[in-house]
Design a protein around this motif. Structure first.
Motif, mmCIF file in Angstrom:
data_model
loop_
_atom_site.group_PDB
_atom_site.id
_atom_site.type_symbol
_atom_site.label_atom_id
_atom_site.label_comp_id
_atom_site.label_asym_id
_atom_site.label_seq_id
_atom_site.Cartn_x
_atom_site.Cartn_y
_atom_site.Cartn_z
ATOM 1 N N ARG A 66 42.426 43.449 49.553
ATOM 2 C CA ARG A 66 42.412 42.589 50.735
ATOM 3 C C ARG A 66 41.842 41.211 50.450
ATOM 4 O O ARG A 66 42.062 40.280 51.205
ATOM 5 C CB ARG A 66 41.596 43.253 51.840
ATOM 6 N N LEU A 67 41.062 41.084 49.397
ATOM 7 C CA LEU A 67 40.386 39.830 49.076
ATOM 8 C C LEU A 67 40.750 39.409 47.647
ATOM 9 O O LEU A 67 39.937 39.505 46.729
ATOM 10 C CB LEU A 67 38.869 39.995 49.226
ATOM 11 N N PRO A 68 41.958 38.934 47.462
ATOM 12 C CA PRO A 68 42.454 38.688 46.103
ATOM 13 C C PRO A 68 42.017 37.370 45.471
ATOM 14 O O PRO A 68 42.276 37.150 44.292
ATOM 15 C CB PRO A 68 43.968 38.701 46.298
ATOM 16 N N TRP A 69 41.350 36.483 46.222
ATOM 17 C CA TRP A 69 40.952 35.180 45.668
ATOM 18 C C TRP A 69 39.456 35.166 45.407
ATOM 19 O O TRP A 69 38.656 35.478 46.281
ATOM 20 C CB TRP A 69 41.350 34.062 46.625
ATOM 21 N N LEU A 70 39.090 34.798 44.193
ATOM 22 C CA LEU A 70 37.691 34.806 43.761
ATOM 23 C C LEU A 70 37.175 33.390 43.554
ATOM 24 O O LEU A 70 37.909 32.519 43.093
ATOM 25 C CB LEU A 70 37.549 35.556 42.436
ATOM 26 N N VAL A 71 35.899 33.189 43.876
ATOM 27 C CA VAL A 71 35.190 31.980 43.478
ATOM 28 C C VAL A 71 34.253 32.415 42.353
ATOM 29 O O VAL A 71 33.487 33.370 42.502
ATOM 30 C CB VAL A 71 34.385 31.362 44.636
ATOM 31 N N VAL A 72 34.361 31.729 41.224
ATOM 32 C CA VAL A 72 33.574 32.059 40.033
ATOM 33 C C VAL A 72 32.777 30.820 39.627
ATOM 34 O O VAL A 72 33.322 29.722 39.578
ATOM 35 C CB VAL A 72 34.504 32.495 38.876
ATOM 36 N N ARG A 73 31.485 31.011 39.366
ATOM 37 C CA ARG A 73 30.641 29.919 38.889
ATOM 38 C C ARG A 73 30.480 30.047 37.388
ATOM 39 O O ARG A 73 30.198 31.126 36.876
ATOM 40 C CB ARG A 73 29.257 29.958 39.538
#
Length: 59
Positions: free
Chosen positions: A7-14
């Motif tokens: 359901r949450l396929p987009w990631l924010v990565v630092r």
């Protein structure tokens, strides 16, 4: 553990100065992920925030 990847396929990565990467959050749309990355980017200390699509789960 179910991280909501379907359901949450987009990631924010630092990514830090040493190349270490940390997942900040998962979002339903790319626009939501971009908005979060922009908010984080505005906080002074310069970090690299990337938007990535989560890998499809293998069954």
């Amino acid at each position: 553990m179910n991280d909501g990847g379907d359901r949450l396929p987009w990631l924010v990565v630092r990514q830090d100065d040493n190349g270490n990467r940390y997942r900040v959050g998962a979002y339903a749309t790319r626009a939501e992920a971009e908005q979060k990355a922009d908010q984080l980017d505005a906080h002074g200390h310069k970090q690299l925030y990337l938007i990535e699509q989560a890998a499809a789960k293998q069954q």
